[in-house]
Design a protein around this motif. Structure first.
Motif, PDB file in Angstrom:
ATOM      1  N   ARG A 187      -0.508  -1.799   9.935  1.00  0.00           N
ATOM      2  CA  ARG A 187       0.211  -2.279  11.112  1.00  0.00           C
ATOM      3  C   ARG A 187       0.583  -3.757  10.971  1.00  0.00           C
ATOM      4  N   ARG A 188      -0.306  -4.532  10.407  1.00  0.00           N
ATOM      5  CA  ARG A 188      -0.005  -5.953  10.195  1.00  0.00           C
ATOM      6  C   ARG A 188       1.122  -6.110   9.168  1.00  0.00           C
ATOM      7  N   ALA A 189       1.110  -5.267   8.135  1.00  0.00           N
ATOM      8  CA  ALA A 189       2.178  -5.313   7.128  1.00  0.00           C
ATOM      9  C   ALA A 189       3.511  -4.934   7.751  1.00  0.00           C
ATOM     10  N   ALA A 190       3.480  -3.933   8.665  1.00  0.00           N
ATOM     11  CA  ALA A 190       4.711  -3.524   9.347  1.00  0.00           C
ATOM     12  C   ALA A 190       5.251  -4.653  10.227  1.00  0.00           C
ATOM     13  N   GLU A 191       4.356  -5.314  10.945  1.00  0.00           N
ATOM     14  CA  GLU A 191       4.765  -6.427  11.799  1.00  0.00           C
ATOM     15  C   GLU A 191       5.411  -7.548  10.977  1.00  0.00           C
ATOM     16  N   ALA A 192       4.872  -7.770   9.793  1.00  0.00           N
ATOM     17  CA  ALA A 192       5.423  -8.814   8.922  1.00  0.00           C
ATOM     18  C   ALA A 192       6.851  -8.480   8.492  1.00  0.00           C
ATOM     19  N   LEU A 193       7.195  -7.182   8.489  1.00  0.00           N
ATOM     20  CA  LEU A 193       8.549  -6.757   8.138  1.00  0.00           C
ATOM     21  C   LEU A 193       9.455  -6.707   9.363  1.00  0.00           C
ATOM     22  N   GLY A 235       0.789  -1.227   0.000  1.00  0.00           N
ATOM     23  CA  GLY A 235       0.000   0.000   0.000  1.00  0.00           C
ATOM     24  C   GLY A 235       0.817   1.269   0.000  1.00  0.00           C
ATOM     25  N   SER A 236       2.148   1.160   0.001  1.00  0.00           N
ATOM     26  CA  SER A 236       2.999   2.348   0.071  1.00  0.00           C
ATOM     27  C   SER A 236       2.928   3.157  -1.223  1.00  0.00           C
TER      28      SER A 236
END
Length: 300
Positions: free
Chosen positions: A272-278, A249-250
């Protein structure tokens, strides 16, 4: 704005696959757009994006080369009287007859509208501080804008169309125009189509927004939806990185080392979930301004 806007009534304007060429230039490119009844609909884009061309189709000043236009469910060219009698219009040029006095301009315009409200017209004249004896040619740019808005509003139109109404005006006059828009909507539940390249003004008054660029609609959504789905997210990673990792989504990213800031399209929880995955931690998050959303959409 009232929570009841926009209403569940049929849309006030429907454009379906409108294309318009001027020679080799494509002014509108397969444009479809629906404007619901009630509230302020902002049409934003840079100069030459196609805003005025789109509005002229709504007003029946241009015939669609392809596609269909419906205003109040009618074709504005085939049913010009039935459509235009319910529209108030103020253009960037504010083309008013210079030789008339303000009082004459009001009487002249009144003759075209059976629903004209003389008391409301006088209220607007006083609120806008317009001398009835002054000739239009002697009005300042700001007074001319106020006079144009008066005659656009005084018949209480179902649809008020404002094409760059505050362009070139001082902040006080711009405040008056925006104030008149808000009063019209809040008190009477009518519809405003507000075209502007001044995105901060649109953001203050609009319920819904459509973004147009190079004759194409980039997106159309409510302001609430735009704010909810476009975020600035700052992530802190476990260690420094040479470049920003890809984030779902960036739209763009900037930063250095272990901390990077992303402008994103997407729901907060999804980001937030995408960030956690990183393996990153969200250290700051905020909604993007309309200006930031538009610039990132255009750049993409």
């Amino acid at each position: 704005m009232s929570d009841s806007f926009p209403s569940a009534a049929p849309p006030i304007v429907e454009l379906h696959r409108i294309t318009r060429h001027f020679g080799r230039k494509v002014a509108l490119d397969d444009v479809s757009l629906t404007i619901p009844r009630g509230g302020v609909f902002g049409l934003i884009g840079g100069n030459g994006a196609g805003k005025t061309t789109l509005i002229k189709h709504v007003l029946g000043l241009f015939k669609a080369q392809s596609g269909t236009v419906r205003v109040f469910g009618l074709d504005p060219i085939e049913n010009a009287v039935g459509v235009l009698g319910r529209i108030g219009y103020l253009s960037e040029e504010r083309d008013l007859p210079d030789w008339m006095r303000v009082s004459e301009l009001i009487r002249y315009t009144q003759a075209f509208y059976p629903a004209w409200d003389p008391r409301y017209a006088e209220e607007l004249r006083e609120a806008f501080d317009l001398d009835p004896l002054t000739k239009v040619r002697n009005l300042s740019r700001g007074q001319r804008a106020r006079a144009g808005l008066l005659v656009a509003l005084a018949h209480r139109p179902d649809l008020l169309v404002l094409d760059e109404p505050s362009s070139g005006l001082d902040p006080v006059v711009r405040r008056d125009i925006l104030g008149a828009i808000i009063r019209t909507i809040a008190e009477e539940g009518r519809t405003v189509l507000f075209s502007s390249h001044l995105l901060d003004e649109v953001e203050r008054v609009a319920d819904r927004v459509a973004m147009i660029h190079q004759g194409r609609i980039l997106m159309s959504a409510s302001m609430d939806e735009i704010h909810d789905t476009h975020r600035r997210v700052t992530l802190r990673f476990e260690g420094p990185l040479p470049a920003a990792p890809s984030l779902v989504g960036s739209l763009s990213a900037s930063g250095q080392g272990a901390e990077w800031t992303y402008l994103c399209g997407g729901e907060s929880l999804q980001l937030r979930r995408a960030a956690e995955a990183l393996g990153a931690k969200v250290v700051d998050e905020a909604a993007l301004s309309l200006d930031e959303v538009f610039l990132n959409r255009v750049s993409r």
